[in-house]
Design an enzyme around this catalytic site. Structure first.
Site, PDB file in Angstrom:
ATOM      1  N   GLY A 179      -4.454  -4.181  -3.978  1.00  0.00           N
ATOM      2  CA  GLY A 179      -5.442  -3.146  -4.285  1.00  0.00           C
ATOM      3  C   GLY A 179      -4.656  -1.900  -4.625  1.00  0.00           C
ATOM      4  CG  ASP A 225      -1.915  -1.163   1.171  1.00  0.00           C
ATOM      5  OD1 ASP A 225      -2.238  -1.625   0.061  1.00  0.00           O
ATOM      6  OD2 ASP A 225      -2.321  -1.621   2.255  1.00  0.00           O
ATOM      7  CD  GLN A 236       0.798  -8.867  -2.617  1.00  0.00           C
ATOM      8  OE1 GLN A 236       1.470  -9.488  -3.414  1.00  0.00           O
ATOM      9  NE2 GLN A 236      -0.445  -8.504  -2.884  1.00  0.00           N
TER      10      GLN A 236
HETATM   11  P1  GDP Z   1      -0.675   0.376  -3.596  1.00  0.00           P
HETATM   12  O1  GDP Z   1      -1.300  -0.896  -3.132  1.00  0.00           O
HETATM   13  O2  GDP Z   1       0.799   0.410  -3.320  1.00  0.00           O
HETATM   14  O3  GDP Z   1      -0.969   0.711  -5.023  1.00  0.00           O
HETATM   15  O4  GDP Z   1      -1.309   1.536  -2.698  1.00  0.00           O
HETATM   16  P2  GDP Z   1      -2.874   1.689  -2.296  1.00  0.00           P
HETATM   17  O5  GDP Z   1      -3.628   2.153  -3.472  1.00  0.00           O
HETATM   18  O6  GDP Z   1      -3.357   0.480  -1.610  1.00  0.00           O
HETATM   19  O7  GDP Z   1      -2.775   2.793  -1.165  1.00  0.00           O
HETATM   20  C1  GDP Z   1      -2.248   4.046  -1.410  1.00  0.00           C
HETATM   21  C2  GDP Z   1      -3.317   5.097  -1.028  1.00  0.00           C
HETATM   22  O8  GDP Z   1      -2.714   6.361  -0.883  1.00  0.00           O
HETATM   23  C3  GDP Z   1      -4.381   5.259  -2.085  1.00  0.00           C
HETATM   24  O9  GDP Z   1      -5.596   5.566  -1.462  1.00  0.00           O
HETATM   25  C4  GDP Z   1      -3.875   6.442  -2.896  1.00  0.00           C
HETATM   26  O10 GDP Z   1      -4.929   7.147  -3.555  1.00  0.00           O
HETATM   27  C5  GDP Z   1      -3.253   7.285  -1.824  1.00  0.00           C
HETATM   28  N1  GDP Z   1      -2.100   8.098  -2.211  1.00  0.00           N
HETATM   29  C6  GDP Z   1      -1.112   7.803  -3.088  1.00  0.00           C
HETATM   30  N2  GDP Z   1      -0.168   8.763  -3.070  1.00  0.00           N
HETATM   31  C7  GDP Z   1      -0.557   9.683  -2.180  1.00  0.00           C
HETATM   32  C8  GDP Z   1       0.029  10.910  -1.698  1.00  0.00           C
HETATM   33  O11 GDP Z   1       1.121  11.313  -2.073  1.00  0.00           O
HETATM   34  N3  GDP Z   1      -0.675  11.584  -0.733  1.00  0.00           N
HETATM   35  C9  GDP Z   1      -1.867  11.145  -0.256  1.00  0.00           C
HETATM   36  N4  GDP Z   1      -2.478  11.874   0.675  1.00  0.00           N
HETATM   37  N5  GDP Z   1      -2.441  10.002  -0.696  1.00  0.00           N
HETATM   38  C10 GDP Z   1      -1.780   9.283  -1.628  1.00  0.00           C
HETATM   39  P1  IMO Z   2      -0.849  -4.146  -2.267  1.00  0.00           P
HETATM   40  O1  IMO Z   2      -0.348  -4.713  -3.589  1.00  0.00           O
HETATM   41  C1  IMO Z   2      -0.975  -4.561   2.058  1.00  0.00           C
HETATM   42  C2  IMO Z   2      -1.122  -8.652   3.670  1.00  0.00           C
HETATM   43  C3  IMO Z   2      -2.393  -9.109   4.334  1.00  0.00           C
HETATM   44  C4  IMO Z   2      -1.831 -10.095   5.328  1.00  0.00           C
HETATM   45  C5  IMO Z   2      -0.703 -10.754   4.552  1.00  0.00           C
HETATM   46  C6  IMO Z   2      -1.084 -12.072   3.876  1.00  0.00           C
HETATM   47  O2  IMO Z   2      -2.136  -3.439  -2.379  1.00  0.00           O
HETATM   48  O3  IMO Z   2       0.228  -3.361  -1.610  1.00  0.00           O
HETATM   49  P2  IMO Z   2      -2.590 -12.731   1.786  1.00  0.00           P
HETATM   50  O4  IMO Z   2      -4.036 -12.482   1.507  1.00  0.00           O
HETATM   51  O5  IMO Z   2      -1.656 -12.193   0.753  1.00  0.00           O
HETATM   52  O6  IMO Z   2      -2.296 -14.164   2.100  1.00  0.00           O
HETATM   53  O7  IMO Z   2      -2.304 -11.927   3.164  1.00  0.00           O
HETATM   54  O8  IMO Z   2      -0.320  -9.822   3.562  1.00  0.00           O
HETATM   55  N1  IMO Z   2      -1.293  -8.127   2.283  1.00  0.00           N
HETATM   56  C7  IMO Z   2      -1.214  -6.837   1.955  1.00  0.00           C
HETATM   57  N2  IMO Z   2      -1.040  -5.736   2.714  1.00  0.00           N
HETATM   58  N3  IMO Z   2      -1.044  -4.441   0.724  1.00  0.00           N
HETATM   59  C8  IMO Z   2      -1.188  -5.528  -0.059  1.00  0.00           C
HETATM   60  O9  IMO Z   2      -1.155  -5.461  -1.407  1.00  0.00           O
HETATM   61  C9  IMO Z   2      -1.312  -6.802   0.557  1.00  0.00           C
HETATM   62  N4  IMO Z   2      -1.481  -8.053   0.084  1.00  0.00           N
HETATM   63  C10 IMO Z   2      -1.454  -8.856   1.153  1.00  0.00           C
HETATM   64  O10 IMO Z   2      -3.049  -8.031   4.969  1.00  0.00           O
HETATM   65  O11 IMO Z   2      -1.261  -9.426   6.423  1.00  0.00           O
HETATM   66 MG    MG Z   3      -2.858  -1.561  -1.902  1.00  0.00          MG
END
Ligand code: GDP
Ligand code: IMO
Ligand code: MG
Length: 422
Positions: A43, A16, A225
């Site tokens: 996600g 994330d 991840q």
């Molecule tokens: P990913 O899984 O690595 O693609 O990251 P996610 O989408 O799960 O989580 C990143 C979150 O931070 C999302 O809700 C983005 O819209 C938000 N986001 C990304 N960059 C920034 C930033 O520079 N500032 C803020 N406030 N939000 C951000």
């Molecule tokens: P993105 O790509 C954050 C975490 C789960 C759990 C562990 C194992 O969006 O960064 P799983 O379902 O993979 O067997 O869960 O890994 N986890 C993540 N945490 N971002 C993700 O993906 C994750 N994918 C799995 O919360 O702790």
């Molecule tokens: Mg994510």
């Protein structure tokens, strides 16, 4: 002849970090975007022109119409969730059929894999991993056990293979006394997803990628991840089940180590973790709640609260080493705008012992912090590095020095536009 390169964009903490946003931002510079690991446990959020998308299995390069997007052999895919995700993009006007290629070697997540995920978690009780419940662990387990079903199996004698693996899963579930489940609706939708997948190019993507590289095309490998969730290098057993680190790019796409170019390591200006497992920098106080609220730290897939804390240099140094990170990308600096002081974890301490290198098990270690002044300035409208407040510049310089790696991109908001190249 000049061959193309595979650059990797890897989450280097607990996921994330903002991979989706940066892959989308980088896509114009590449010919191909490819996922090499994970599945719908990911996600990845992309926001532009007032629209928001959360991608799970489809690469984040999909919004640039001219680019090939590949779901590589290292991935696992749930046909029903894939169908829902693809249809959402099609409804938004993106034509995927000729631009999205899926490896025949990627493994299929069956409905019973998801039941097994729940059953294994329930059996673990207090020691549960806190998985996303998407069947990731059981699917990769079947892959390693050499009994999994692959995308290529859809093309021949599928029904028989499916029934055999499902029967095997049902037997395990009976053995676990986990029988209170009903997959009939799920299964119907899943089978519809299998049919839907046939319209895409189900191919030998490792051959395709290598051919494209020979033609001088460049590939961006999109991590899923983060490094601390890697099956080998993460905080085992509180990890995911795939190779999320740079080595996973080679095995998950079928590209040789020599094709790897830049390795971008992406992290947030603070730390988060979702699910169970040790997290030395975790804040249980109001500061943690404030970061969660301002950073909107709730899971993109599960909606769960993300655990929050200050940035962790012990973890970042380890991940930079494991991945061979050449450039860093720092996200969400804006979330810390209001803090008078910012803490940075520089070491861990346990029973009088202090370490700056990653211990075998981070459980029981507490964070040792240094304090830096906050910038107390709204960063969100800034689009040029020269406009950064001095304390934010100092934070960036401090991190670059500590991590011995340049921070080339700084993000100050979720939108595509809020991205600053240094
Ligand atoms: P990913 O899984 O690595 O693609 O990251 P996610 O989408 O799960 O989580 C990143 C979150 O931070 C999302 O809700 C983005 O819209 C938000 N986001 C990304 N960059 C920034 C930033 O520079 N500032 C803020 N406030 N939000 C951000
Ligand atoms: P993105 O790509 C954050 C975490 C789960 C759990 C562990 C194992 O969006 O960064 P799983 O379902 O993979 O067997 O869960 O890994 N986890 C993540 N945490 N971002 C993700 O993906 C994750 N994918 C799995 O919360 O702790
Ligand atoms: Mg994510």
């Amino acid at each position: 002849m000049k061959t193309g390169k595979v650059d990797a964009l890897l989450g280097i903490v607990f996921g994330d970090e903002g991979k989706g946003k940066i892959v989308d931002f980088f896509t114009p510079k590449y010919d191909v975007v490819a996922r090499f690991a994970g599945g719908p446990n990911a996600g990845h959020t992309i926001i532009f022109d007032g629209k928001k998308f959360v991608l799970r299995s489809i690469p984040s390069g999909i919004f640039d119409e001219g680019k090939v997007n590949i779901i590589g052999n290292g991935c696992v895919i749930a046909p029903d969730l894939f169908m829902a995700e693809a249809r959402e993009l099609e409804a938004a006007g993106y034509d995927l059929t000729n631009r999205l290629h899926i490896s025949k070697r990627a493994h299929l997540i069956l409905p019973t894999h998801r039941v097994l995920d729940r059953a294994y978690e329930a059996a673990k009780g207090k020691g549960k991993v806190g998985t996303t419940g998407k069947g990731i662990g059981p699917t990769y387990s079947d892959k390693a056990a050499r009994i999994g079903l692959r995308v290529g199996d859809i093309l021949e004698g599928f029904e028989e293979k499916y029934q055999a693996l499902k029967a095997r899963h049902e037997q395990i579930l009976r053995d676990l006394h986990y029988t209170d489940y009903d997959i009939s609706d799920d299964e119907r939708n899943w089978m519809a997803g299998v049919e839907y997948m046939r319209r895409f190019q189900l191919s030998d993507t490792e051959l395709e990628i290598n051919q494209l590289l020979r033609e001088g095309k460049n590939v961006l490998a999109e991590g899923a991840q983060g490094s601390l969730l890697d099956i080998d290098h993460g905080t085992y057993p509180f990890v995911s089940s795939s190779s999320t680190t740079c080595g996973g790019v080679c095995t998950g796409l079928g590209v040789a180590p020599g094709t790897i170019g830049e390795v971008f390591g992406i992290f947030k200006a603070y730390s988060t973790r979702v699910g169970s497992g040790p997290f030395p920098v975790e804040l249980f106080d109001e500061t943690g709640d404030t970061i969660r609220r301002i950073g909107n730290e709730y899971g993109a897939v599960t909606g769960r609260n993300r655990r929050c804390g200050w940035i962790d240099l012990v973890a970042l140094k380890y991940a930079i080493m494991i991945n061979g990170v050449t450039q860093l990308v720092m996200m969400k600096g804006d979330v810390l705008d209001d803090f008078a002081t910012i803490k940075v974890c520089t070491a861990y301490r346990k029973n009088g012992e202090t370490t700056t290198t990653m211990p075998y098990d981070t459980a029981g270690w507490e964070a040792v912090y240094e304090e830096l002044p906050g910038w107390q300035t709204d960063l969100t409208a800034i689009r040029d590095e020269k406009d950064f407040p001095p304390a934010f510049k100092a934070y960036i310089s401090y991190l670059e020095e500590q991590l011995a790696t340049p921070i080339r991109i700084v993000s100050v908001g979720p939108d595509r536009e809020a991205t600053i190249i240094r």
